[in-house]
Design an enzyme around this catalytic site. Structure first.
Site, PDB file in Angstrom:
ATOM      1  N   TYR A  80       0.880  -1.169   0.000  1.00 27.00           N
ATOM      2  CA  TYR A  80       0.000   0.000   0.000  1.00 27.00           C
ATOM      3  C   TYR A  80       0.918   1.218   0.000  1.00 27.00           C
ATOM      4  CZ  TYR A  80      -4.050  -2.914   1.338  1.00 27.00           C
ATOM      5  OH  TYR A  80      -5.058  -3.845   1.368  1.00 27.00           O
ATOM      6  N   PRO A 132     -12.875   0.654  -1.177  1.00 24.99           N
ATOM      7  CA  PRO A 132     -12.170  -0.631  -1.263  1.00 24.99           C
ATOM      8  C   PRO A 132     -10.910  -0.762  -0.409  1.00 24.99           C
ATOM      9  CG  PRO A 132     -11.873   0.617  -3.291  1.00 24.99           C
ATOM     10  CD  PRO A 132     -12.866   1.367  -2.474  1.00 24.99           C
TER      11      PRO A 132
HETATM   12  C1  DHB Z   1      -7.338  -6.049  -3.130  1.00 24.91           C
HETATM   13  C2  DHB Z   1      -8.292  -5.065  -3.022  1.00 24.91           C
HETATM   14  C3  DHB Z   1      -8.291  -4.256  -1.914  1.00 24.91           C
HETATM   15  O1  DHB Z   1      -9.215  -3.290  -1.787  1.00 24.91           O
HETATM   16  C4  DHB Z   1      -7.332  -4.404  -0.926  1.00 24.91           C
HETATM   17  O2  DHB Z   1      -7.340  -3.570   0.128  1.00 24.91           O
HETATM   18  C5  DHB Z   1      -6.406  -5.399  -1.040  1.00 24.91           C
HETATM   19  C6  DHB Z   1      -6.403  -6.220  -2.150  1.00 24.91           C
HETATM   20  C7  DHB Z   1      -7.314  -6.929  -4.335  1.00 24.91           C
HETATM   21  O3  DHB Z   1      -8.209  -6.799  -5.176  1.00 24.91           O
HETATM   22  O4  DHB Z   1      -6.408  -7.738  -4.461  1.00 24.91           O
END
Ligand code: DHB
Length: 390
Positions: free
Chosen positions: A202, A291
């Site tokens: 990240y 997400p």
């Molecule tokens: C994925 C998506 C995410 O939102 C996340 O925090 C970690 C991995 C993924 O699609 O691999």
């Protein structure tokens, strides 16, 4: 004459399918309807991370064996900022882990398990409305793909029909929910390349956020922060790699052909009402998270585990206590996950209006997390997931 079942479940996504699976194990019959075809359901793009509790429930209830044989256990993630990477070690801080296992694979496993068990599972059947929510015999009015109307009367109707839920209307009318939009989105790609790192990265960079995730030894998933109006065809493949490389300073990403692109909107939402009479909402029908941190499907699984216990008590023991308490109980975890998703999002993304103060404060915040045992432990605890049923 309406058909009869004990629980009518609208939506054959992870929430609806898992609920039918868990109810079946308690001897409670259900019918599952979805307006989409099986192919549309199985190809819906989802995140790749499962919390430990999600993996345990899928494995223990035999909903998926592949989660442990194909899925990969990850005991940490990297936060990258200000030119350096910092590992958050889940095993060391909380003794838990997550599994990298694409969520559409979970869905395929659930569909296979339900079909093998003879589940009444109907694709291409669109629920139009729910009537008599306040009675003990609510009814779903639906249309099949030939345009025939059908009615299903149940003891309980469950809306597991996603963020554009039809069932929500019967539960909350116009009462709406708590809502927040964000001034950015994710541009997601799938590419054919080996992994660029062992764990997920990240990355907070001066040009904006990027997430380097994985799918398999041959296929990788990556995202970068973009304007919500960005068109998926706005960039050439070369430009996409240039943007991604610039967002993860310190690592040279392994490049390969990009074969899928999508733009993911960021929203936070919690419906004011999750239940009216014998009609309840679970998963995205009741709440949406941005997400970052991959909480969406995991939160749906937690709702379903709680609701299964509540429906067991209501339908087999005639005890309404857990069912009445379900929205309040579920909301405790929902708001913790809302906070975590909002926090990770704001800590890692570049706000369009950010000035020098905002940028330096963000680095200070990231440093306070990675340099503190308590900070790393909080992130690990939330990322790997709080215990189910709490
Ligand atoms: C994925 C998506 C995410 O939102 C996340 O925090 C970690 C991995 C993924 O699609 O691999």
């Amino acid at each position: 004459m309406p058909e009869r079942t004990r629980v009518a479940i609208i939506g054959a996504g992870p929430a609806g399918l898992l609920l039918s699976h868990l109810l079946d194990q308690r001897g409670i019959a259900s019918v599952v309807l979805d307006s989409r075809t099986l192919e549309e359901i199985e190809t819906t793009i989802r995140a790749g991370i499962l919390e430990q509790g999600t993996v345990e429930i899928l494995h223990e209830t035999k909903a998926s064996d592949r989660v442990l044989t194909v899925g990969q256990r990850h005991e940490g993630i990297e936060l990258r900022f200000d030119g350096e990477g910092h590992r958050i070690d889940f095993a060391d801080t909380v003794g838990r882990a997550v599994w990298l296992y694409p969520q559409h694979e979970v869905l395929k496993d659930l569909v296979a398990a339900r079909l093998a068990a003879g589940q009444d599972l109907r694709f291409g059947v669109r629920a139009e409305r729910v009537e008599d929510a306040d009675s003990i015999r609510p009814r779903v009015i639906a249309k099949d793909s030939d345009g025939n109307t059908l009615q299903i009367q149940a003891d309980v109707v469950v809306g597991a029909d996603g963020s554009r839920s039809v069932v929500r209307e019967a539960v909350s009318g116009t009462s709406g929910g708590h809502f927040r939009e964000y001034p950015f989105a994710w541009f997601g790609i799938l590419c054919e390349a080996p992994p660029s790192a062992q764990e997920l990265i990240y990355s907070n960079s001066p040009n904006g956020f990027a997430l380097i995730s994985q799918r398999s030894p041959e296929v990788q998933r990556m995202y970068f922060q973009c304007d919500p109006e960005t068109d998926t065809e706005a960039y050439t493949e070369g430009q996409l790699w240039e943007i991604l490389q610039s967002r993860v300073p310190g690592t040279t990403l392994k490049e390969g052909p990009i074969f899928q692109r999508d733009v993911l909107r960021f929203r936070s939402f919690v419906a004011h009402e999750m239940r009216r009479g014998r009609v309840v909402l679970v998963g995205d029908a009741a709440h949406t998270v941005p997400p970052t941190g991959a909480k969406g499907m995991n939160l749906a699984v937690a709702d379903v585990v709680l609701l299964t216990d509540a429906l067991h008590a209501l339908l087999l023991d005639n005890d309404e206590t857990l069912f009445d308490a379900f929205p309040d109980t579920a909301r405790r975890r929902i708001w913790k996950a809302q906070h975590f998703s909002w926090w990770m999002t704001n800590m890692l993304h570049l706000q369009p209006e950010a000035n020098g103060f905002d940028r330096m404060r963000q680095i200070g915040e990231l440093r306070s997390v990675v340099e503190s045992t308590a900070g790393r432990a909080y992130l690990s605890e939330a990322y790997t997931g709080w215990p189910l049923r709490c």
